[in-house]
Design a protein around this motif. Structure first.
Motif, PDB file in Angstrom:
ATOM      1  N   ALA A   1       0.809  -1.218   0.000  1.00 27.53           N
ATOM      2  CA  ALA A   1       0.000   0.000   0.000  1.00 27.53           C
ATOM      3  C   ALA A   1       0.845   1.273   0.000  1.00 27.53           C
ATOM      4  O   ALA A   1       0.305   2.379  -0.093  1.00 27.53           O
ATOM      5  CB  ALA A   1      -0.935   0.004   1.209  1.00 27.53           C
ATOM      6  N   LEU A   2       2.150   1.141   0.096  1.00 27.93           N
ATOM      7  CA  LEU A   2       3.022   2.318   0.154  1.00 27.93           C
ATOM      8  C   LEU A   2       3.273   2.873  -1.249  1.00 27.93           C
ATOM      9  O   LEU A   2       3.140   2.159  -2.249  1.00 27.93           O
ATOM     10  CB  LEU A   2       4.353   1.950   0.814  1.00 27.93           C
ATOM     11  N   ASP A   3       3.663   4.124  -1.330  1.00 30.82           N
ATOM     12  CA  ASP A   3       3.947   4.706  -2.637  1.00 30.82           C
ATOM     13  C   ASP A   3       5.263   4.147  -3.175  1.00 30.82           C
ATOM     14  O   ASP A   3       6.100   3.648  -2.430  1.00 30.82           O
ATOM     15  CB  ASP A   3       4.015   6.236  -2.547  1.00 30.82           C
ATOM     16  N   GLU A   4       5.425   4.242  -4.493  1.00 27.34           N
ATOM     17  CA  GLU A   4       6.585   3.626  -5.149  1.00 27.34           C
ATOM     18  C   GLU A   4       7.936   4.138  -4.646  1.00 27.34           C
ATOM     19  O   GLU A   4       8.840   3.337  -4.395  1.00 27.34           O
ATOM     20  CB  GLU A   4       6.485   3.818  -6.660  1.00 27.34           C
ATOM     21  N   PRO A   5       8.126   5.455  -4.472  1.00 25.37           N
ATOM     22  CA  PRO A   5       9.421   5.921  -3.952  1.00 25.37           C
ATOM     23  C   PRO A   5       9.761   5.325  -2.596  1.00 25.37           C
ATOM     24  O   PRO A   5      10.916   4.967  -2.338  1.00 25.37           O
ATOM     25  CB  PRO A   5       9.230   7.443  -3.869  1.00 25.37           C
ATOM     26  N   THR A   6       8.745   5.197  -1.718  1.00 20.76           N
ATOM     27  CA  THR A   6       8.983   4.608  -0.397  1.00 20.76           C
ATOM     28  C   THR A   6       9.321   3.138  -0.523  1.00 20.76           C
ATOM     29  O   THR A   6      10.236   2.637   0.144  1.00 20.76           O
ATOM     30  CB  THR A   6       7.734   4.780   0.495  1.00 20.76           C
ATOM     31  N   GLN A   7       8.602   2.432  -1.383  1.00 19.14           N
ATOM     32  CA  GLN A   7       8.890   1.014  -1.603  1.00 19.14           C
ATOM     33  C   GLN A   7      10.317   0.826  -2.096  1.00 19.14           C
ATOM     34  O   GLN A   7      11.060  -0.028  -1.604  1.00 19.14           O
ATOM     35  CB  GLN A   7       7.916   0.429  -2.627  1.00 19.14           C
ATOM     36  N   THR A   8      10.701   1.631  -3.074  1.00 18.59           N
ATOM     37  CA  THR A   8      12.046   1.535  -3.645  1.00 18.59           C
ATOM     38  C   THR A   8      13.113   1.795  -2.593  1.00 18.59           C
ATOM     39  O   THR A   8      14.105   1.076  -2.495  1.00 18.59           O
ATOM     40  CB  THR A   8      12.212   2.534  -4.803  1.00 18.59           C
ATOM     41  N   ASP A   9      12.907   2.846  -1.803  1.00 16.29           N
ATOM     42  CA  ASP A   9      13.871   3.208  -0.771  1.00 16.29           C
ATOM     43  C   ASP A   9      14.013   2.105   0.272  1.00 16.29           C
ATOM     44  O   ASP A   9      15.126   1.753   0.677  1.00 16.29           O
ATOM     45  CB  ASP A   9      13.449   4.513  -0.091  1.00 16.29           C
ATOM     46  N   LEU A  10      12.889   1.517   0.701  1.00 13.38           N
ATOM     47  CA  LEU A  10      12.923   0.469   1.722  1.00 13.38           C
ATOM     48  C   LEU A  10      13.618  -0.788   1.196  1.00 13.38           C
ATOM     49  O   LEU A  10      14.407  -1.417   1.907  1.00 13.38           O
ATOM     50  CB  LEU A  10      11.506   0.130   2.180  1.00 13.38           C
ATOM     51  N   LEU A  11      13.324  -1.171  -0.047  1.00 10.95           N
ATOM     52  CA  LEU A  11      13.969  -2.344  -0.626  1.00 10.95           C
ATOM     53  C   LEU A  11      15.460  -2.106  -0.814  1.00 10.95           C
ATOM     54  O   LEU A  11      16.285  -3.012  -0.606  1.00 10.95           O
ATOM     55  CB  LEU A  11      13.325  -2.704  -1.968  1.00 10.95           C
ATOM     56  N   PHE A  12      15.828  -0.897  -1.213  1.00  8.99           N
ATOM     57  CA  PHE A  12      17.243  -0.561  -1.376  1.00  8.99           C
ATOM     58  C   PHE A  12      17.977  -0.677  -0.046  1.00  8.99           C
ATOM     59  O   PHE A  12      19.055  -1.265   0.036  1.00  8.99           O
ATOM     60  CB  PHE A  12      17.359   0.863  -1.928  1.00  8.99           C
TER      61      PHE A  12
ATOM     62  N   GLU B   1       8.468  -5.384 -11.583  1.00  9.08           N
ATOM     63  CA  GLU B   1       9.294  -4.867 -12.672  1.00  9.08           C
ATOM     64  C   GLU B   1       9.568  -3.372 -12.502  1.00  9.08           C
ATOM     65  O   GLU B   1      10.675  -2.890 -12.749  1.00  9.08           O
ATOM     66  CB  GLU B   1       8.602  -5.128 -14.009  1.00  9.08           C
ATOM     67  N   LYS B   2       8.553  -2.631 -12.063  1.00 10.29           N
ATOM     68  CA  LYS B   2       8.702  -1.188 -11.864  1.00 10.29           C
ATOM     69  C   LYS B   2       9.714  -0.898 -10.749  1.00 10.29           C
ATOM     70  O   LYS B   2      10.568  -0.014 -10.871  1.00 10.29           O
ATOM     71  CB  LYS B   2       7.347  -0.572 -11.518  1.00 10.29           C
ATOM     72  N   LEU B   3       9.632  -1.691  -9.669  1.00  5.04           N
ATOM     73  CA  LEU B   3      10.559  -1.488  -8.556  1.00  5.04           C
ATOM     74  C   LEU B   3      11.990  -1.844  -8.946  1.00  5.04           C
ATOM     75  O   LEU B   3      12.946  -1.180  -8.540  1.00  5.04           O
ATOM     76  CB  LEU B   3      10.121  -2.322  -7.346  1.00  5.04           C
ATOM     77  N   LEU B   4      12.142  -2.883  -9.751  1.00  2.00           N
ATOM     78  CA  LEU B   4      13.481  -3.258 -10.201  1.00  2.00           C
ATOM     79  C   LEU B   4      14.090  -2.165 -11.074  1.00  2.00           C
ATOM     80  O   LEU B   4      15.291  -1.884 -10.978  1.00  2.00           O
ATOM     81  CB  LEU B   4      13.434  -4.590 -10.965  1.00  2.00           C
ATOM     82  N   ARG B   5      13.270  -1.555 -11.902  1.00  2.54           N
ATOM     83  CA  ARG B   5      13.777  -0.455 -12.731  1.00  2.54           C
ATOM     84  C   ARG B   5      14.197   0.723 -11.848  1.00  2.54           C
ATOM     85  O   ARG B   5      15.236   1.362 -12.096  1.00  2.54           O
ATOM     86  CB  ARG B   5      12.706  -0.014 -13.730  1.00  2.54           C
ATOM     87  N   ALA B   6      13.393   0.996 -10.827  1.00  2.00           N
ATOM     88  CA  ALA B   6      13.720   2.093  -9.916  1.00  2.00           C
ATOM     89  C   ALA B   6      14.984   1.788  -9.121  1.00  2.00           C
ATOM     90  O   ALA B   6      15.841   2.662  -8.925  1.00  2.00           O
ATOM     91  CB  ALA B   6      12.547   2.347  -8.972  1.00  2.00           C
ATOM     92  N   LEU B   7      15.120   0.540  -8.674  1.00  2.00           N
ATOM     93  CA  LEU B   7      16.332   0.138  -7.947  1.00  2.00           C
ATOM     94  C   LEU B   7      17.555   0.206  -8.850  1.00  2.00           C
ATOM     95  O   LEU B   7      18.648   0.567  -8.409  1.00  2.00           O
ATOM     96  CB  LEU B   7      16.169  -1.288  -7.400  1.00  2.00           C
ATOM     97  N   ARG B   8      17.359  -0.136 -10.115  1.00  2.00           N
ATOM     98  CA  ARG B   8      18.481  -0.122 -11.058  1.00  2.00           C
ATOM     99  C   ARG B   8      19.020   1.295 -11.256  1.00  2.00           C
ATOM    100  O   ARG B   8      20.213   1.495 -11.477  1.00  2.00           O
ATOM    101  CB  ARG B   8      18.044  -0.742 -12.378  1.00  2.00           C
TER     102      ARG B   8
END
Length: 347
Positions: free
Chosen positions: A163-174, A228-235
């Protein structure tokens, strides 16, 4: 009246008696204990184990005298040699896995089956509902939230960040992917956040958690478009890290989950020598499945090549298996094949 029963082997010609499942046996034994003793045992179990045992205890309430006797026999038989087997078991198991499978494959398997050791303060997170975890993750410092995600199972972590926004998801996974351990001071900070828990170890040792493999499993449990979107953001943040996470998301043993048509399509784009090496290091079941997708002549040729190989270096086998997976990823990326785990989820 004939019935299909699971019959236990009887020593010295004694009449055979139906065996009893380990789950029901454990539940019956729990019912035989004093309440305080049973409570003490439940406190040391994981949530899933408590649920399974609790369900079994309801079933055990209707057990008869023979069931109780068989449960006791099962317990005595199962634990007769426990002490001898238990000494140094974790170390022995890890060493056997690494010697037999190599570091990469062993690491992937052990990450799923090896009991995780964590501070008691972190264990309480595993008992929280997803909604509470999601609220905690969204309201706390990102580094604290990353630790929380690494403690939970990948499935629960994926639900918690959904339920979190994409930037937050990306940051947490990173952040979670770059974790390797957590200091005692950080554990104490987390203890202050988790109510209803009192610290007992002021100088606890570092706790191993997080890392690329754990994040790969989290992403693997997300819907494919999101993954896929998160992987692109992490990349964009760290290409090498994103590539490593993607590699962990689909390993050689996962080929067993593909249908024969997809697997055959992949192997037709792999050199036969590499297939032979890959099959040589695969489980018998996966190896036969791979060969069954080829023509009878090609499969027999590879079988003959394997028979003539003798001993080969594990590094060569792992390189061949990585080559097969690389082809699978390239074909999936180009849309030639579909690789999915749960429904349309990303694998």
């Amino acid at each position: 009246m004939d019935e299909d029963l699971d019959i236990a082997e009887s020593p010295l010609g004694a009449p055979a008696v139906p065996s009893i499942s380990g789950e029901l046996s454990a539940a019956i034994l729990m019912m035989l204990l004093e309440d305080d003793d049973a409570t003490a045992i439940l406190q040391h179990l994981a949530p899933d184990e408590v649920k399974a045992l609790g369900k079994g205890m309801f079933e055990a309430s209707s057990a008869n005298e023979n069931d109780v006797e068989r449960a006791l026999e099962t317990f005595v038989s199962s634990n007769r040699d426990l002490s001898a087997l238990a000494v140094g078991a974790p170390v022995r198991i890890r060493e056997m896995m690494h010697k037999a499978l190599g570091n990469v494959r062993a690491g992937n398997i052990l990450s799923e089956i090896e009991p995780q050791s964590s501070a008691p303060s972190l264990d309480i997170l595993r008992w929280m509902d997803v909604a509470s975890i999601s609220e905690l993750v969204s309201s706390e410092h990102p580094q604290v939230a990353a630790v929380i995600l690494s403690v939970l199972t990948p499935e629960v972590s994926a639900q918690a960040i959904a339920a979190l926004d994409e930037p937050t998801q990306t940051d947490l996974l990173f952040r979670s992917a770059n974790l390797s351990s957590i200091s005692a001071d950080a554990i104490e900070d987390l203890e202050a956040i988790l109510i209803n828990y009192t610290s007992r170890k002021a100088h606890a040792p570092d706790v191993a958690l997080g890392g690329r493999n754990e994040v790969a499993r989290i992403v693997k449990n997300l819907p494919r478009p999101t993954a896929e979107k998160l992987l692109r953001a992490l990349r964009k943040k760290d290409r090498l890290l994103a590539d490593a996470i993607e590699e962990e998301m689909f390993v050689f043993d996962d080929l067993a989950a593909l249908d024969a048509k997809t697997l055959g399509t992949i192997l037709r784009n792999v050199d036969s020598e590499q297939i032979g090496l890959a099959v040589k290091g695969a489980s018998e079941l996966l190896g036969e499945k791979m060969l069954s997708t080829l023509s009878a002549r090609a499969a027999q040729t590879i079988r003959d090549d394997i028979a003539d190989m003798g001993q080969v270096k594990r590094t060569d086998v792992e390189a061949a298996q990585k080559a097969v997976i690389a082809v699978a990823r390239q074909m999936a990326a180009s849309g030639e094949i579909q690789m999915g785990g749960k429904g349309d989820d990303y694998v």
